[in-house]
Design a protein around this motif. Structure first.
Motif, PDB file in Angstrom:
ATOM      1  N   ARG A  12     -23.054 -43.282  43.150  1.00  0.00           N
ATOM      2  CA  ARG A  12     -22.272 -42.769  44.286  1.00  0.00           C
ATOM      3  C   ARG A  12     -20.805 -43.167  44.140  1.00  0.00           C
ATOM      4  N   TYR A  13     -20.555 -44.407  43.657  1.00  0.00           N
ATOM      5  CA  TYR A  13     -19.156 -44.807  43.429  1.00  0.00           C
ATOM      6  C   TYR A  13     -18.546 -43.982  42.290  1.00  0.00           C
ATOM      7  N   HIS A  14     -19.312 -43.773  41.226  1.00  0.00           N
ATOM      8  CA  HIS A  14     -18.811 -42.981  40.093  1.00  0.00           C
ATOM      9  C   HIS A  14     -18.455 -41.570  40.527  1.00  0.00           C
ATOM     10  N   PRO A  19     -18.835 -41.445  51.645  1.00  0.00           N
ATOM     11  CA  PRO A  19     -18.341 -41.096  52.980  1.00  0.00           C
ATOM     12  C   PRO A  19     -18.320 -42.275  53.952  1.00  0.00           C
ATOM     13  N   TRP A  20     -19.014 -43.365  53.606  1.00  0.00           N
ATOM     14  CA  TRP A  20     -19.022 -44.551  54.481  1.00  0.00           C
ATOM     15  C   TRP A  20     -17.709 -45.333  54.416  1.00  0.00           C
ATOM     16  N   ASP A  21     -16.905 -45.020  53.383  1.00  0.00           N
ATOM     17  CA  ASP A  21     -15.730 -45.845  53.088  1.00  0.00           C
ATOM     18  C   ASP A  21     -14.576 -45.452  54.011  1.00  0.00           C
ATOM     19  N   ALA A  48     -20.927 -55.121  50.289  1.00  0.00           N
ATOM     20  CA  ALA A  48     -19.526 -55.114  50.744  1.00  0.00           C
ATOM     21  C   ALA A  48     -18.749 -53.882  50.307  1.00  0.00           C
ATOM     22  N   GLY A  49     -19.203 -53.219  49.223  1.00  0.00           N
ATOM     23  CA  GLY A  49     -18.483 -52.035  48.749  1.00  0.00           C
ATOM     24  C   GLY A  49     -17.026 -52.367  48.448  1.00  0.00           C
ATOM     25  N   HIS A  50     -16.116 -51.554  48.950  1.00  0.00           N
ATOM     26  CA  HIS A  50     -14.697 -51.780  48.654  1.00  0.00           C
ATOM     27  C   HIS A  50     -14.119 -52.949  49.449  1.00  0.00           C
ATOM     28  N   VAL A  67     -18.338 -61.981  48.619  1.00  0.00           N
ATOM     29  CA  VAL A  67     -18.767 -60.589  48.769  1.00  0.00           C
ATOM     30  C   VAL A  67     -19.934 -60.357  47.827  1.00  0.00           C
ATOM     31  N   CYS A  68     -20.912 -59.607  48.298  1.00  0.00           N
ATOM     32  CA  CYS A  68     -22.087 -59.308  47.474  1.00  0.00           C
ATOM     33  C   CYS A  68     -22.265 -57.802  47.419  1.00  0.00           C
ATOM     34  N   ASP A  69     -22.417 -57.274  46.224  1.00  0.00           N
ATOM     35  CA  ASP A  69     -22.780 -55.858  46.065  1.00  0.00           C
ATOM     36  C   ASP A  69     -23.349 -55.687  44.669  1.00  0.00           C
ATOM     37  N   TRP A  70     -24.491 -55.031  44.574  1.00  0.00           N
ATOM     38  CA  TRP A  70     -25.129 -54.916  43.271  1.00  0.00           C
ATOM     39  C   TRP A  70     -24.623 -53.731  42.466  1.00  0.00           C
ATOM     40  N   ALA A  71     -23.735 -52.917  43.015  1.00  0.00           N
ATOM     41  CA  ALA A  71     -23.124 -51.831  42.235  1.00  0.00           C
ATOM     42  C   ALA A  71     -21.883 -52.410  41.528  1.00  0.00           C
ATOM     43  N   GLU A  93     -24.907 -58.944  42.769  1.00  0.00           N
ATOM     44  CA  GLU A  93     -26.308 -59.379  42.832  1.00  0.00           C
ATOM     45  C   GLU A  93     -27.027 -58.644  43.947  1.00  0.00           C
ATOM     46  N   ASP A  94     -28.336 -58.789  43.924  1.00  0.00           N
ATOM     47  CA  ASP A  94     -29.176 -58.254  44.990  1.00  0.00           C
ATOM     48  C   ASP A  94     -29.089 -59.200  46.199  1.00  0.00           C
ATOM     49  N   PHE A  95     -28.690 -58.684  47.317  1.00  0.00           N
ATOM     50  CA  PHE A  95     -28.600 -59.496  48.540  1.00  0.00           C
ATOM     51  C   PHE A  95     -29.893 -60.275  48.793  1.00  0.00           C
ATOM     52  N   PHE A  96     -31.029 -59.622  48.513  1.00  0.00           N
ATOM     53  CA  PHE A  96     -32.313 -60.238  48.863  1.00  0.00           C
ATOM     54  C   PHE A  96     -32.653 -61.418  47.947  1.00  0.00           C
ATOM     55  N   ALA A  97     -31.877 -61.570  46.845  1.00  0.00           N
ATOM     56  CA  ALA A  97     -32.124 -62.691  45.924  1.00  0.00           C
ATOM     57  C   ALA A  97     -31.032 -63.755  46.025  1.00  0.00           C
ATOM     58  N   GLU A 107     -21.622 -57.783  58.926  1.00  0.00           N
ATOM     59  CA  GLU A 107     -22.393 -56.571  58.628  1.00  0.00           C
ATOM     60  C   GLU A 107     -21.598 -55.308  58.940  1.00  0.00           C
ATOM     61  N   GLN A 108     -21.504 -54.446  57.915  1.00  0.00           N
ATOM     62  CA  GLN A 108     -21.004 -53.095  58.178  1.00  0.00           C
ATOM     63  C   GLN A 108     -21.571 -52.139  57.138  1.00  0.00           C
ATOM     64  N   THR A 109     -22.356 -51.191  57.603  1.00  0.00           N
ATOM     65  CA  THR A 109     -22.987 -50.151  56.776  1.00  0.00           C
ATOM     66  C   THR A 109     -23.719 -50.690  55.542  1.00  0.00           C
TER      67      THR A 109
HETATM   68  C1  LIG Z   1     -23.108 -47.569  52.481  1.00  0.00           C
HETATM   69  S1  LIG Z   1     -22.396 -48.676  51.340  1.00  0.00           S
HETATM   70  C2  LIG Z   1     -21.368 -49.685  52.399  1.00  0.00           C
HETATM   71  C3  LIG Z   1     -20.239 -50.401  51.699  1.00  0.00           C
HETATM   72  C4  LIG Z   1     -19.327 -51.206  52.636  1.00  0.00           C
HETATM   73  N1  LIG Z   1     -20.069 -52.115  53.478  1.00  0.00           N
HETATM   74  C5  LIG Z   1     -18.484 -50.298  53.483  1.00  0.00           C
HETATM   75  O1  LIG Z   1     -18.646 -50.299  54.723  1.00  0.00           O
HETATM   76  O2  LIG Z   1     -17.637 -49.580  52.932  1.00  0.00           O
HETATM   77  C6  LIG Z   1     -23.770 -49.761  51.016  1.00  0.00           C
HETATM   78  C7  LIG Z   1     -23.473 -50.759  49.929  1.00  0.00           C
HETATM   79  O3  LIG Z   1     -24.551 -51.680  49.852  1.00  0.00           O
HETATM   80  C8  LIG Z   1     -24.814 -51.953  48.489  1.00  0.00           C
HETATM   81  N2  LIG Z   1     -26.217 -52.401  48.403  1.00  0.00           N
HETATM   82  C9  LIG Z   1     -27.311 -51.712  48.782  1.00  0.00           C
HETATM   83  N3  LIG Z   1     -28.413 -52.467  48.620  1.00  0.00           N
HETATM   84  C10 LIG Z   1     -27.999 -53.661  48.112  1.00  0.00           C
HETATM   85  C11 LIG Z   1     -28.673 -54.859  47.756  1.00  0.00           C
HETATM   86  N4  LIG Z   1     -30.002 -54.996  47.882  1.00  0.00           N
HETATM   87  N5  LIG Z   1     -27.934 -55.895  47.315  1.00  0.00           N
HETATM   88  C12 LIG Z   1     -26.582 -55.789  47.186  1.00  0.00           C
HETATM   89  N6  LIG Z   1     -25.897 -54.671  47.511  1.00  0.00           N
HETATM   90  C13 LIG Z   1     -26.598 -53.625  47.980  1.00  0.00           C
HETATM   91  C14 LIG Z   1     -24.526 -50.656  47.772  1.00  0.00           C
HETATM   92  O4  LIG Z   1     -24.270 -50.854  46.409  1.00  0.00           O
HETATM   93  C15 LIG Z   1     -23.314 -50.142  48.551  1.00  0.00           C
HETATM   94  O5  LIG Z   1     -22.104 -50.578  47.994  1.00  0.00           O
END
Ligand SMILES: C[S@@+](CC[C@H](N)C(=O)[O-])C[C@H]1O[C@@H](n2cnc3c(N)ncnc32)[C@H](O)[C@@H]1O
Length: 198
Positions: A12-14, A19-21, A48-50, A67-71, A93-97, A107-109
């Protein structure tokens, strides 16, 4: 529903299909941070995304923001806007790990982006990552869950039942200062980890 794994989000980033950004720090979150936090606080922004809020916090002198994001591409904007943001605090990393301890999770989206079947895991993991007395705060969408997603919505009453299992609910009400496209479709949540037990 697509498989919501790291590849899905990276693509989705690529594809610039994000649209959430919103492109700037979210006003309800900035207002909350201004009123409830100190620069020394340890703050985690999952999914966290951007990460515009992390850039804002960095500019305000907060140095313990994670900030954590696995993308893997997600943090390109943050790294461009805040080049001295500590690399060790960019968690691809994976948030759940995750395994760390913080005062606040913002928390946001992210909650709306995970499979709704994992909401209980989200609440449990957020609780585990917070110090006793620490808080989870942010925005949750309220459009019908049945509409599918991401973004997945939900009912305020269901959010209350979920978070009450792990936290004291301090605030859960329609957000007062949503951005226009989200007005009427999100609640502000503030919950606190109990001092005893998880
Ligand atoms: C809808 S986007 C929101 C990004 C940001 N919070 C914002 O508001 O612009 C969801 C983000 O969560 C990340 N994500 C989803 N599941 C995840 C997980 N289990 N661990 C880490 N990141 C995760 C995705 O890679 C994506 O960047």
């Amino acid at each position: 529903m697509p498989t919501l794994d790291a590849n899905y989000w990276e693509n989705r980033y690529h594809d610039h299909n994000t649209p959430w950004d919103i492109g700037y720090p979210s006003p309800p979150l900035v207002h909350y941070l201004q009123q409830h936090t100190e620069p020394a606080d340890r703050i985690l922004i999952p999914g966290a995304g951007h990460a515009y809020e992390a850039v804002w916090l960095h500019q305000q002198g907060y140095r313990n923001v994670f900030v954590c994001d696995w993308a893997p591409s997600a943090f390109e904007i943050l790294e461009a806007k805040a080049p001295d943001f500590p690399k060790a605090q960019l968690l691809v990393e994976d948030f759940f790990a995750l395994d760390l301890e913080v005062d606040l999770i913002l928390e946001q989206t992210f909650f709306c982006a995970i499979d709704p079947g994992r909401r209980e895991d989200y609440a449990r993991q957020a609780c585990k990552l917070l110090r006793p007395g620490g808080k989870l705060a942010g925005l949750l969408f309220t459009h019908p869950l049945e509409r599918g997603g991401p973004p997945f919505g939900g009912r305020e009453a269901d959010y209350r039942s979920l978070f009450e299992k792990y936290f004291d609910v301090l605030q859960l009400a329609p957000a007062a200062d949503s951005i226009k496209p989200r007005a009427g479709n999100e609640v502000f949540l503030e919950v606190q980890r109990r001092s005893q037990g998880r």
